[in-house]
Each structure stands twice: as structure tokens, then as C-alpha cells.
Write a protein that holds these residues in place. Structure first.
Motif, PDB file in Angstrom:
ATOM      1  N   LYS A 152      54.501  51.761  45.879  1.00 12.72           N
ATOM      2  CA  LYS A 152      54.889  51.824  44.293  1.00 12.72           C
ATOM      3  C   LYS A 152      54.587  50.591  43.562  1.00 12.72           C
ATOM      4  O   LYS A 152      54.419  50.458  42.492  1.00 12.72           O
ATOM      5  N   GLU A 513      58.502  55.300  38.499  1.00 12.99           N
ATOM      6  CA  GLU A 513      58.440  55.330  39.890  1.00 12.99           C
ATOM      7  C   GLU A 513      58.910  53.857  40.461  1.00 12.99           C
ATOM      8  O   GLU A 513      59.839  53.671  41.086  1.00 12.99           O
ATOM      9  N   TRP A 514      58.412  52.695  39.761  1.00  5.45           N
ATOM     10  CA  TRP A 514      58.768  51.407  40.184  1.00  5.45           C
ATOM     11  C   TRP A 514      59.962  50.832  39.709  1.00  5.45           C
ATOM     12  O   TRP A 514      60.744  50.363  40.366  1.00  5.45           O
TER      13      TRP A 514
END
Length: 540
Positions: A152, A513-514
């Protein structure tokens, strides 16, 4: 004037010495064929200084799948067919698992400690067994949480710094490896210890590629010369000093974390347990873990970078892989390991990358045979080095038609993982030889295959990989796939590439997501706040 008896004996002795020297470098008539030799040097003068894989492939085409090179006092047997590797390195592994004497590489550059070059025997077998216990397919699955986090960050890095493609890939590979081996992350490419690792290994490779190193390996009596006559020896010793400091520092840091109970699940937890039971030194432990760090950092990043190059050169492959990912995964989530059985074309991309650009281009370090053997009617003498000519095998048109074309459909009916493929009886059906063969096969191949699948599938899910356009001509700038770095670990030379989000929704998902993943790491140290759920401390 009559010659005295002592003078006659001296003349005879000189003549015998000269005749003996003239046999050095000569190919025995029973050895496999090879290029013509000259006295003393044999074929040393013909050894290429660049793109050695091309010359070894040329010799294979000329002299056959098993040929020999005479390197001064030493014999090198080159295996350039899948069947020869299967028959010797796999089936006769009991006598083909040794290493040749590598004075510069193992003694001076590594203090006799480098696991990759360690002599076959009880010590090597113990460490190999320990490595397998801590890296086998079952344990490899427990590292998925590490792989997902690092992946990610790589996607996020591509989003915010698309012009640093190679650096982003290298950080991903290195951080994943440091976490699995030592329990700590490398959160930035500019990390000083990561720089030292890549620069140090580059120095190690350069030292071992020199003609002086070849001469010292082939003519042991030269090793007695003082360092001032052989400055390479001083350079090698200094390389070892710096590398030992780095590796021992990594190991002792992990060892202290084990004692304090603060370490995350990693290879060094099991090795600390093994050290208590077996009593091997901190230096040896440092080089076992350091070898894994080298291998894990280089092979995965090199292969993933080669995949990016292939997507530039073969855009139809990129499109077909993206279509498969979109069909199976959709656009609302990232691919994960549960998708792997349903992404056969993408699995083919992993295998084809390993075949098309094998990072261990000439098999990394040669094996050696421990007793005289006979194969295909040829004598293979005790002590001979035996090379797994990976490039020659992978580029064999009988095995892979049009071998320089990147075609994942070569593996459309191959449903085995790389480890299972390596053990099947039919050598022609093995996917790739990049991970080695026999008892020296890479113990981390399960981890590497998963890292490559996640890296490739998620890059293609999130991004389009496009060429840079030359502003003067309006033409795409495409890399030359034959321009490779030199050394025992090869990769494409750095090239220009545009990494572009496929659409804004995917870019937003990468960012989100990160941001969620960052909650798992300390904002100051960038290390894991706690052990990921479901992970356990490995043991031997």
C-alpha cells in the motif's frame, strides 16, 4: 664443457616444470567440449567483462547444453539445458551442492561467513534447515500482513512520486525484507542503512567481477603476494569491514528486541532461539540474516522493475492483464491473495517476468561437484564448478518460442506455484530456474512469489504504465530490454516511465488505503505499533 650431474638434474627439473605449466589450462579429452584454450590461462582471456550471459549463451549454441571452460587451474562446467540441471543439480544433489573455492568473494569480502557461498557440510545444512523452517510455505502465509502494508505504501509512493518508479519498488522490496527478517520497516528510500546495503552489495559484485579476482581464484599461489601488489585485496577487506558492521548491527538490534520482548514476528526470533541452542556466533547469525536481506531486497525489486519495463514494451499484455483484474476484482477494492487462483493471466505475468528477465542471470553462484562424475559420456572432475546457465535455458527457443517476447500465455495451463513447479519430474515443464536448483534452491521463493503477485496485480489495478514522450520528436521513449546491469544479480538499466492513475476513483482508493494503513504504524518512527492480528512469533 661437460655438464655435472647436479646441473643435469636442474635442467631436467626446469624442463619438467615448464612441461607441467604447459598442461595448465588444457582441456582433458574426456571433459565436455568448449572453446579452444591457450596454455596456463585456458579460457580466462576469453571471459567477457560485460554481458557475460550473451557469451555463455553463444557458447551453448556452439558447444551444446553441457560444455566446459578452463580457467587456469580450475574447470567450469556450464549447464545450459533444463534436463542437465534436473539430472545433475537436482537428481545428483548429494554431490552437486558444494561451492567452488571463492577466495575474494567468500574469504576476503565475507570472512568465510556468507551463507550464499558457504561450503556444503554440517554447518550449511543446519542453517539451511533453519531457514526452511522459518520461510516455508506455511510460515510465508503469516507474512501477508507485512506484504499488504508495504504494498500500500508503494502504491501511494507511485501516486505522489511517479518519477521515482525504481526507488519506490526498491523501498517496497527492502522494507518488506527487513520486516520479515529483522522486525523493522524501511519507511523511506533515503534510509541510510538501505543505501549502504545496495551500495555495499554493488561494491561486492564489482570486486568479484575483476580480472584480478579471477586470477586469484584460478591461481592460489598468487594469494601470497602482499596487498601493495594486489590492491584489490585491500579493497575487499575494507568492503567486508563495512558490511560486517552493517549486518552485525542489524542482528544485535534484533537480538536485543527479542530479549526485551518488543520484536515483531520475524526470522530473527527463530534464529535467536537457534543461537541459544546451538551457540553459533553473532557474526555468523549476522551473515545468515544479512544474506536473506540481500537476496530478498534485490531479487524481488529487480523482477518487479523488469515487469514494469515489459508493460512498456508489450502494451497488449498490460491491457489483457488489466481486463482480467477488472473482471475478477472490479474497481472498488484492491486485489488480494484470495484472488490469485482466479487471475491466471496475472499469475502468468509473474512466471513470465521470472523467465524473461531472470535476476540470477547465470545462476548466482556456481555449484561444485565433490567427486568425479560422468554425464552424457563426459567426465566432470571432482572440484569442478558447475554453472546453472539460467539465461541460456530461458532463452532456448525450443523451450520458449520467440523467447524475447513477453508472453504470459506460456503459462496458461500452469497452475503450480514456483516451488512445486521446481520439483516436478518433467524438467521441460518447470516454469523458471531463477530461484536456483537442487539443495541450494532459494528458501524464500514462497514469499517472493506472493510479493510479486501483489506488486504486479495492484500496480496494474491502480495505474497505467506508459512511455515518456520525447518533446522534440513526439515519439515514445522506449527502453532497450537488452541493456542490463552487470553482476551476479541483473536487472534492466534504469529507464524513463510514466505511472498514471487509471482514473480518479482508483487514485482516491489508493490514498484512502494508505491513510488506513498508516494508522497501524507509529507516526514518528513509522514502525508497527503492534503485532498484526493473527501473526505469531516463528520458531525453529
Amino acid at each position: 664443457m661437460a655438464l655435472t650431474t647436479p646441473t643435469i638434474f636442474a635442467i631436467i627439473a626446469v624442463v619438467l616444470i615448464v612441461l607441467k605449466l604447459l598442461t595448465v589450462g588444457r582441456r582433458d579429452k574426456n571433459y565436455p567440449p568448449g572453446p579452444p584454450t591457450v596454455p596456463i590461462l585456458g579460457n580466462i582471456h576469453q571471459m567477457p567483462t560485460r554481458d557475460a550471459h550473451l557469451q555463455f549463451q553463444k557458447w551453448a549454441n556452439e558447444y551444446g547444453p553441457v560444455y566446459s571452460l578452463m580457467l587456469g587451474t580450475r574447470v567450469l562446467i556450464v549447464l545450459s539445458s533444463d534436463q542437465a540441471v534436473k539430472d545433475l543439480l537436482d537428481k545428483r544433489s548429494a554431490i552437486y551442492s558444494a561451492r567452488p573455492d571463492m577466495y575474494i568473494g567468500q574469504e576476503l569480502c565475507s570472512g568465510g561467513l556468507r551463507f550464499l557461498m558457504m561450503e556444503y557440510g554440517p554447518t550449511w545444512r543446519y542453517f539451511r534447515k533453519m531457514s526452511h523452517a522459518l520461510l516455508n510455505v506455511t510460515v510465508a502465509k503469516t507474512y501477508i500482513a507485512y506484504q499488504l502494508l508495504e504494498n500500500k505504501q508503494m502504491l501511494h509512493d507511485m501516486l505522489v512520486a511517479p518519477d521515482r518508479c525504481l526507488q519506490n519498488i526498491r523501498r517496497y522490496s527492502n522494507s518488506l525484507t527487513t520486516t520479515m527478517v529483522f522486525g523493522w520497516r524501511t519507511s523511506t528510500y533515503d534510509d541510510a542503512k538501505m543505501m549502504q546495503l545496495f551500495e555495499g552489495f554493488s561494491e561486492f559484485v564489482q570486486i568479484n567481477q575483476t580480472g584480478t579476482a579471477a586470477l586469484l581464484d584460478s591461481f592460489p599461489f598468487l594469494r601470497k603476494l602482499p596487498d601493495w601488489l594486489l590492491p584489490l585485496q585491500t579493497r575487499a577487506k575494507e568492503s567486508f569491514r563495512k558490511e560486517r558492521e552493517l549486518y552485525v548491527g542489524h542482528w544485535l538490534t534484533a537480538k536485543e528486541a527479542v530479549k526485551a520482548g518488543t520484536i515483531r514476528p520475524c526470522f530473527c526470533v527463530g534464529m535467536a532461539q537457534a543461537q541459544q541452542e546451538e551457540g553459533f556466533s553473532d557474526e555468523q547469525a549476522a551473515y545468515i540474516s544479512g544474506t536473506l536481506l540481500e537476496a530478498g531486497s534485490d531479487t524481488t525489486s529487480n523482477t518487479l522493475y523488469a515487469f514494469v519495463q515489459a508493460m512498456l514494451l508489450f502494451p497488449e499484455v498490460q491491457k489483457k492483464a488489466q481486463d482480467e483484474i477488472d473482471r475478477v476484482v472490479g474497481s472498488s477494492r484492491l486485489p488480494n491473495m484470495d484472488d490469485e487462483p482466479h487471475l491466471q493471466y496475472l499469475r502468468g505475468c509473474v512466471k513470465e517476468s521470472l523467465r524473461w528477465m531472470p535476476t540470477t542471470i547465470l545462476g548466482s553462484v556456481p555449484h561444485a561437484v565433490t567427486r568425479d562424475d560422468v554425464y552424457m559420456g563426459y567426465k566432470i572432475p571432482r572440484g569442478a564448478a558447475v554453472m546453472n546457465n539460467v539465461w541460456g535455458i530461458h532463452m532456448d527457443p525450443n523451450r520458449s518460442p520467440d523467447p524475447r517476447r513477453f508472453d504470459p500465455d506460456r503459462f496458461k495451463d500452469d497452475f503450480l506455484n514456483c516451488a512445486d513447479s521446481a520439483t516436478q519430474p518433467d524438467a521441460s515443464k518447470r516454469d523458471a530456474f531463477t530461484f536456483g536448483a537442487g539443495r541450494r534452491i532459494c528458501p524464500g521463493m514462497h514469499v517472493a512469489e506472493a510479493s510479486l503477485f501483489l506488486g504486479m496485480s495492484r500496480l496494474l489495478w491502480a495505474f497505467d504504465i506508459k512511455p515518456v514522450i520525447d518533446p522534440a520528436t513526439g515519439q515514445a521513449i522506449l527502453p532497450d530490454p537488452d541493456r542490463l546491469t552487470q553482476g551476479i544479480m541483473a536487472m534492466p538499466e534504469e529507464f524513463e516511465v510514466k505511472i498514471v492513475p487509471r482514473d480518479q476513483n482508483r487514485a482516491d482508493l489508493v490514498e484512502n488505503e494508505w491513510q488506513e494503513a498508516e494508522e497501524l504504524v507509529d507516526p514518528i518512527t513509522k514502525q508497527w505499533k503492534r503485532t498484526p492480528e493473527g501473526m505469531v512469533l516463528p520458531s525453529v
